[in-house]
Motif scaffolding. Structure first.
Motif, PDB file in Angstrom:
ATOM      1  N   ALA A   1      22.015 -44.557 -40.574  1.00  0.00           N
ATOM      2  CA  ALA A   1      21.848 -45.057 -39.198  1.00  0.00           C
ATOM      3  C   ALA A   1      20.969 -44.093 -38.401  1.00  0.00           C
ATOM      4  CB  ALA A   1      23.211 -45.221 -38.530  1.00  0.00           C
ATOM      5  N   GLU A   2      21.209 -42.795 -38.554  1.00  0.00           N
ATOM      6  CA  GLU A   2      20.424 -41.803 -37.805  1.00  0.00           C
ATOM      7  C   GLU A   2      18.956 -41.861 -38.202  1.00  0.00           C
ATOM      8  OE1 GLU A   2      24.070 -38.563 -37.212  1.00  0.00           O
ATOM      9  OE2 GLU A   2      22.381 -38.043 -38.495  1.00  0.00           O
ATOM     10  N   GLU A   3      18.716 -42.041 -39.493  1.00  0.00           N
ATOM     11  CA  GLU A   3      17.319 -42.048 -39.950  1.00  0.00           C
ATOM     12  C   GLU A   3      16.601 -43.344 -39.569  1.00  0.00           C
ATOM     13  OE1 GLU A   3      15.683 -39.454 -40.751  1.00  0.00           O
ATOM     14  OE2 GLU A   3      17.529 -38.306 -40.540  1.00  0.00           O
TER      15      GLU A   3
ATOM     16  N   THR B   1      27.449 -44.544 -33.807  1.00  0.00           N
ATOM     17  CA  THR B   1      26.548 -43.598 -34.491  1.00  0.00           C
ATOM     18  C   THR B   1      25.087 -43.925 -34.153  1.00  0.00           C
ATOM     19  OG1 THR B   1      26.516 -44.912 -36.519  1.00  0.00           O
ATOM     20  CG2 THR B   1      28.109 -43.143 -36.429  1.00  0.00           C
ATOM     21  N   VAL B   2      24.790 -45.218 -34.084  1.00  0.00           N
ATOM     22  CA  VAL B   2      23.436 -45.640 -33.694  1.00  0.00           C
ATOM     23  C   VAL B   2      23.158 -45.177 -32.256  1.00  0.00           C
ATOM     24  CG1 VAL B   2      22.018 -47.665 -33.145  1.00  0.00           C
ATOM     25  CG2 VAL B   2      23.331 -47.601 -35.285  1.00  0.00           C
ATOM     26  N   ALA B   3      24.128 -45.389 -31.372  1.00  0.00           N
ATOM     27  CA  ALA B   3      23.944 -45.043 -29.955  1.00  0.00           C
ATOM     28  C   ALA B   3      23.686 -43.550 -29.784  1.00  0.00           C
ATOM     29  CB  ALA B   3      25.189 -45.459 -29.162  1.00  0.00           C
ATOM     30  N   LEU B   4      24.462 -42.751 -30.472  1.00  0.00           N
ATOM     31  CA  LEU B   4      24.303 -41.300 -30.339  1.00  0.00           C
ATOM     32  C   LEU B   4      22.945 -40.861 -30.883  1.00  0.00           C
ATOM     33  CD1 LEU B   4      25.315 -38.485 -29.670  1.00  0.00           C
ATOM     34  CD2 LEU B   4      26.517 -38.465 -31.877  1.00  0.00           C
ATOM     35  N   ALA B   5      22.578 -41.401 -32.040  1.00  0.00           N
ATOM     36  CA  ALA B   5      21.282 -41.024 -32.628  1.00  0.00           C
ATOM     37  C   ALA B   5      20.148 -41.384 -31.670  1.00  0.00           C
ATOM     38  CB  ALA B   5      21.093 -41.723 -33.975  1.00  0.00           C
ATOM     39  N   ALA B   6      20.248 -42.550 -31.049  1.00  0.00           N
ATOM     40  CA  ALA B   6      19.202 -42.972 -30.118  1.00  0.00           C
ATOM     41  C   ALA B   6      19.198 -42.080 -28.869  1.00  0.00           C
ATOM     42  CB  ALA B   6      19.401 -44.436 -29.732  1.00  0.00           C
ATOM     43  N   ALA B   7      20.385 -41.758 -28.369  1.00  0.00           N
ATOM     44  CA  ALA B   7      20.464 -40.902 -27.171  1.00  0.00           C
ATOM     45  C   ALA B   7      19.835 -39.538 -27.462  1.00  0.00           C
ATOM     46  CB  ALA B   7      21.917 -40.751 -26.727  1.00  0.00           C
ATOM     47  N   GLU B   8      20.126 -38.979 -28.630  1.00  0.00           N
ATOM     48  CA  GLU B   8      19.563 -37.665 -28.988  1.00  0.00           C
ATOM     49  C   GLU B   8      18.033 -37.744 -29.086  1.00  0.00           C
ATOM     50  OE1 GLU B   8      23.263 -35.715 -31.568  1.00  0.00           O
ATOM     51  OE2 GLU B   8      21.726 -36.863 -32.614  1.00  0.00           O
ATOM     52  N   LYS B   9      17.567 -38.808 -29.716  1.00  0.00           N
ATOM     53  CA  LYS B   9      16.117 -38.950 -29.909  1.00  0.00           C
ATOM     54  C   LYS B   9      15.391 -39.109 -28.563  1.00  0.00           C
ATOM     55  CE  LYS B   9      12.831 -42.263 -31.798  1.00  0.00           C
ATOM     56  NZ  LYS B   9      12.667 -43.536 -32.510  1.00  0.00           N
ATOM     57  N   VAL B  10      15.919 -39.974 -27.721  1.00  0.00           N
ATOM     58  CA  VAL B  10      15.248 -40.248 -26.444  1.00  0.00           C
ATOM     59  C   VAL B  10      15.333 -39.030 -25.525  1.00  0.00           C
ATOM     60  CG1 VAL B  10      15.236 -41.762 -24.414  1.00  0.00           C
ATOM     61  CG2 VAL B  10      15.599 -42.726 -26.687  1.00  0.00           C
TER      62      VAL B  10
ATOM     63  N   GLU C   1      26.250 -34.141 -22.026  1.00  0.00           N
ATOM     64  CA  GLU C   1      27.005 -35.327 -22.457  1.00  0.00           C
ATOM     65  C   GLU C   1      26.704 -35.689 -23.909  1.00  0.00           C
ATOM     66  OE1 GLU C   1      27.685 -37.951 -18.486  1.00  0.00           O
ATOM     67  OE2 GLU C   1      25.617 -37.715 -19.108  1.00  0.00           O
ATOM     68  N   VAL C   2      25.430 -35.554 -24.290  1.00  0.00           N
ATOM     69  CA  VAL C   2      25.043 -35.875 -25.668  1.00  0.00           C
ATOM     70  C   VAL C   2      25.683 -34.868 -26.636  1.00  0.00           C
ATOM     71  CG1 VAL C   2      23.071 -35.887 -27.262  1.00  0.00           C
ATOM     72  CG2 VAL C   2      22.929 -37.129 -25.096  1.00  0.00           C
ATOM     73  N   ALA C   3      25.659 -33.593 -26.264  1.00  0.00           N
ATOM     74  CA  ALA C   3      26.225 -32.562 -27.145  1.00  0.00           C
ATOM     75  C   ALA C   3      27.720 -32.811 -27.353  1.00  0.00           C
ATOM     76  CB  ALA C   3      25.985 -31.177 -26.559  1.00  0.00           C
ATOM     77  N   ILE C   4      28.417 -33.178 -26.295  1.00  0.00           N
ATOM     78  CA  ILE C   4      29.860 -33.417 -26.404  1.00  0.00           C
ATOM     79  C   ILE C   4      30.122 -34.687 -27.214  1.00  0.00           C
ATOM     80  CG2 ILE C   4      31.912 -34.002 -25.029  1.00  0.00           C
ATOM     81  CD1 ILE C   4      30.850 -31.964 -22.952  1.00  0.00           C
ATOM     82  N   ALA C   5      29.283 -35.694 -27.000  1.00  0.00           N
ATOM     83  CA  ALA C   5      29.437 -36.942 -27.771  1.00  0.00           C
ATOM     84  C   ALA C   5      29.270 -36.665 -29.265  1.00  0.00           C
ATOM     85  CB  ALA C   5      28.413 -37.975 -27.307  1.00  0.00           C
ATOM     86  N   ARG C   6      28.338 -35.791 -29.618  1.00  0.00           N
ATOM     87  CA  ARG C   6      28.111 -35.483 -31.039  1.00  0.00           C
ATOM     88  C   ARG C   6      29.395 -34.939 -31.687  1.00  0.00           C
ATOM     89  NH1 ARG C   6      25.842 -36.729 -35.565  1.00  0.00           N
ATOM     90  NH2 ARG C   6      23.869 -37.155 -34.514  1.00  0.00           N
ATOM     91  N   VAL C   7      30.071 -34.062 -30.974  1.00  0.00           N
ATOM     92  CA  VAL C   7      31.307 -33.484 -31.538  1.00  0.00           C
ATOM     93  C   VAL C   7      32.343 -34.586 -31.754  1.00  0.00           C
ATOM     94  CG1 VAL C   7      33.209 -31.865 -31.116  1.00  0.00           C
ATOM     95  CG2 VAL C   7      30.866 -31.264 -30.435  1.00  0.00           C
ATOM     96  N   PHE C   8      32.474 -35.467 -30.777  1.00  0.00           N
ATOM     97  CA  PHE C   8      33.499 -36.521 -30.871  1.00  0.00           C
ATOM     98  C   PHE C   8      33.162 -37.513 -31.985  1.00  0.00           C
ATOM     99  CE2 PHE C   8      35.642 -40.457 -29.441  1.00  0.00           C
ATOM    100  CZ  PHE C   8      36.939 -39.975 -29.481  1.00  0.00           C
ATOM    101  N   ILE C   9      31.888 -37.902 -32.087  1.00  0.00           N
ATOM    102  CA  ILE C   9      31.501 -38.888 -33.103  1.00  0.00           C
ATOM    103  C   ILE C   9      31.683 -38.309 -34.511  1.00  0.00           C
ATOM    104  CG2 ILE C   9      29.539 -40.182 -34.071  1.00  0.00           C
ATOM    105  CD1 ILE C   9      30.902 -41.348 -31.507  1.00  0.00           C
ATOM    106  N   ASP C  10      31.246 -37.073 -34.700  1.00  0.00           N
ATOM    107  CA  ASP C  10      31.420 -36.478 -36.035  1.00  0.00           C
ATOM    108  C   ASP C  10      32.906 -36.394 -36.379  1.00  0.00           C
ATOM    109  OD1 ASP C  10      28.699 -36.333 -36.237  1.00  0.00           O
ATOM    110  OD2 ASP C  10      28.552 -34.156 -36.040  1.00  0.00           O
TER     111      ASP C  10
END
Ligand code: FAD
Length: 385
Positions: free
Chosen positions: A80-82, A254-263, A297-306
């Protein structure tokens, strides 16, 4: 702090190897064709076969049925991330892999698995899931589509809408009412195969984003489905769907987080190089604080999603945590995309600017797979409210 007190890394070297495989595959088989798919509103079937040959489909399906037999959800997470990193918003791999394949690998008989899973893993059979109806998607207990027993099969009547992979699909997992008006209790799941009499596909739906992902209505008119295509037990469909929801919602998160990080990374890079009033726009305090807030917010979301991914791996991902993950990350994705458009100024509003596309693609994420409001209802209930 001694090493043993540190969290182990979420991804291991084997995931890095899989990530490289995904990157190479998408660069070769998807990126060069993506504009063409967006214009056509659909992905070529050849892509699906190539994805199957590369081992990207049915990762969780047992090896005897053609899958990788890999239950570790970090692999679908990497894929999904890729997909997001490569800007490949098609095809509906999440619906195919994470949703339909997981139902067909777990709720089926050995005969059904042998009939469907090898094709699904090879990309010969493309899958879709059809729950939403024109009268409403949030309240599945109000479903109108019926399946009435008739000899050695069922007759399906009704309509489904917004179905991802709807045009391409060979196997459609359909929810239908088998027991009169018994609310959520009377729903069963069926696989409707490509050329079934009485199945009609509507025109492709023109969407705001996700242009290469084919979405359409499906109509069932005395559509005869063999009893051998009933999934699991009659009337047990809602329970199956409920147990699959945490995985489905995590896959959207997982898609949402990957997109948020990229953007966010693109917005920061732009804010560093674009100048106004003699300085980079990112140095202006309002923008610096906006980006700092989103970064946090993105950094914290990453911890929760993982963490949710590891919980799914150990069978402990709760409905409530999946709901938290889904609404939080998708709303965050929308916020990041919206602020990024603002920082890009006029160029961010041009249709072909990648940021504008990210904004358009983000918007559906808070709606499908259970809207933000429905997620908050679930969380509220878990609080006894
Ligand atoms: C691009 C795309 C792809 C999709 N793919 C699929 C697919 O493959 N398969 C499939 O089955 N469906 C799919 N859907 C449908 C999607 O899941 C539904 O759109 C979604 O569940 C919402 O249903 P609805 O559109 O009928 O809105 P409604 O259910 O009519 O909801 C309308 C509004 O009311 C709100 N609402 C509902 N209940 C409450 C409540 N209790 N409290 C407060 N507010 C509430 C909702 O949050 C929403 O804002 C897709 C949709 C899109 C746009």
């Amino acid at each position: 702090m001694p090493d043993e007190h540190l969290e182990p890394e979420h991804f291991q070297p084997e995931h890095a190897g899989f990530r490289k495989l995904c990157q190479d595959f998408l660069a070769r088989e998807a990126v060069p064709y993506h504009d063409e798919w967006e214009r056509a509103g659909i992905v070529s079937r050849g892509f699906w076969r190539a994805a199957g040959a590369a081992g990207l489909l049915g990762v969780g399906v047992p090896a005897e049925y053609g899958g990788a037999g890999q239950p570790d959800y970090r692999y679908p997470q990497v894929l999904a991330e890729e997909l997001i990193a490569a800007g490949v918003t098609a095809p509906g791999i999440v619906a195919h892999n994470d949703i339909v394949a997981s139902y067909l690998a777990t709720r089926t008989t050995a005969e059904q698995r042998a009939r469907w899973l090898p094709g699904l893993c090879a990309g010969e059979l493309i899958a879709a899931i059809a729950l939403t109806e024109p009268a409403g998607g949030s309240d599945l207990s109000a479903m109108h589509t019926t399946a009435v027993r008739d000899g050695d099969g069922y007759l399906l009547n009704g309509q489904k809408t917004f179905i991802t992979n709807g045009e391409n699909a060979d196997l459609i997992l359909v929810a239908a009412r088998t027991a009169g008006q018994r609310g959520a209790q009377g729903v069963s799941l069926f696989v409707v195969e490509r050329d079934t009499t009485g199945l009609r596909r509507g025109e492709p739906m023109a969407k705001l984003g996700w242009h290469a992902s084919d979405t359409c209505e499906l109509t069932f008119t005395d559509c005869r489905v063999p009893a051998a295509n009933l999934i699991g037990k009659e009337h047990a469909g809602s329970a199956y769907l409920m147990s699959g929801m945490p995985r489905e919602r995590l896959s959207i998160a997982t898609v949402a987080l990957a997109a948020a990080e990229k953007v966010l990374a693109a917005a920061v890079a732009h804010a560093q190089q674009r100048h106004a009033f003699g300085q980079p726009i990112g140095s202006l305090q309002h923008n610096r604080f906006t980006l700092a807030t989103l970064d946090t917010e993105v950094a914290i979301a990453r911890v929760f999603i993982d963490r949710c991914v590891r919980q799914l791996n150990s069978g402990r991902l709760s409905v409530t945590d999946a709901a938290r993950a889904k609404w939080w990350t998708t709303e965050l994705q929308v916020r990041v995309a919206d602020r990024a458009v603002q920082l890009f100024g006029g160029s961010g509003y041009l249709r072909d600017n990648p940021i504008a596309k990210e904004w358009a693609n983000s918007r559906v994420q808070t709606i499908y797979g259970g809207s933000t409001e429905v997620m908050k209802e679930l969380i509220g209930r878990s609080l006894g409210l």
